[in-house]
Design a protein around this motif. Sequence first.
Motif, short mmCIF file in Angstrom:
data_model
loop_
_atom_site.label_atom_id
_atom_site.label_comp_id
_atom_site.label_asym_id
_atom_site.label_seq_id
_atom_site.Cartn_x
_atom_site.Cartn_y
_atom_site.Cartn_z
N SER A 126 0.80 -1.14 0.00
CA SER A 126 0.01 0.13 0.05
C SER A 126 0.80 1.22 0.07
N SER A 127 2.07 1.20 0.68
CA SER A 127 2.70 2.40 0.75
C SER A 127 3.38 2.91 -0.59
N PRO A 128 3.78 1.94 -1.39
CA PRO A 128 4.51 2.33 -2.68
C PRO A 128 3.30 2.70 -3.58
N VAL A 129 2.22 2.29 -3.43
CA VAL A 129 0.99 2.60 -4.27
C VAL A 129 0.48 4.13 -3.88
N VAL A 130 0.45 4.29 -2.67
CA VAL A 130 0.15 5.79 -2.12
C VAL A 130 1.28 6.48 -2.46
N GLY A 187 -4.19 -5.78 -4.25
CA GLY A 187 -3.50 -4.44 -4.75
C GLY A 187 -3.52 -4.48 -6.36
N SER A 188 -2.64 -3.75 -6.86
CA SER A 188 -2.54 -3.36 -8.20
C SER A 188 -1.97 -4.88 -8.90
N VAL A 200 -6.07 4.43 -7.41
CA VAL A 200 -6.81 4.51 -6.26
C VAL A 200 -7.61 3.28 -6.11
N LEU A 201 -8.31 2.89 -7.38
CA LEU A 201 -9.18 1.52 -7.25
C LEU A 201 -8.39 0.48 -7.12
N ALA A 202 -7.33 0.55 -7.88
CA ALA A 202 -6.31 -0.94 -7.50
C ALA A 202 -5.84 -0.89 -6.13
N LEU A 203 -5.65 0.34 -5.32
CA LEU A 203 -5.15 0.16 -3.74
C LEU A 203 -6.70 -0.59 -3.09
#
Length: 203
Positions: free
Chosen positions: A31-35, A114-115, A106-109
């Motif tokens: 989640s942190s890299p995606v954010v 995850g993505s 955001v949808l993948a998060l």
Amino acid sequence: MGSYDATSPPPATAGPPGKQSEPPPKHNGNSSPVVAVVGLRMFLFTTALVAIIVMVTSKQTKLIPVAPGVAIPLSAKLNYVPSLIYLVTALSVACLYSIVSSVISVLALMKPGGSSTKLQLHFVMIDALLLGILASATGAAIGVAYIGFKGNSHTRWNKVCNTYDSFCLRSAVSLILSLVSSITLLLLVWLSIHMLYKKTTRR
């Protein structure tokens, strides 16, 4: 009466035979890299949008003397410089793409897994393509802006920024923001490649 055997094992808990209790679900550690990716894409949208607004509104009109006692109004604006039109077009594409990719990220998060790797691979390819387009547009516009600021004595191209100072200043601000947008896209490519590498090494 039967005697109670203290060494006998305790009674088994109720439940289907041969089925063990399932471990608790693992939390997604990506989640942190995606954010960070979403934050960079929103920053790309902001810098690209401000660069477009500054460049489009940088028109300036000055009275240019053409004969003793005669001066005519001449304007400097975006439409007269093809490299600036190219830059604004590239920034517009980057601005639109940053919105779409932010929503998808955001949808993948929000998804449990995850993505996906396929989605991240698509992001890497499109980010790299857009980085090349925006960097080339920024470089072309900087080349023209340098001639406007300094001129070229070898080709006898006179500088114009001593006359159209406001237009050149706003153009310089837009070029700096475009350069920041290019660097943001480069960071997005690096971060997406890092996420893909971490995902493939865990398999």
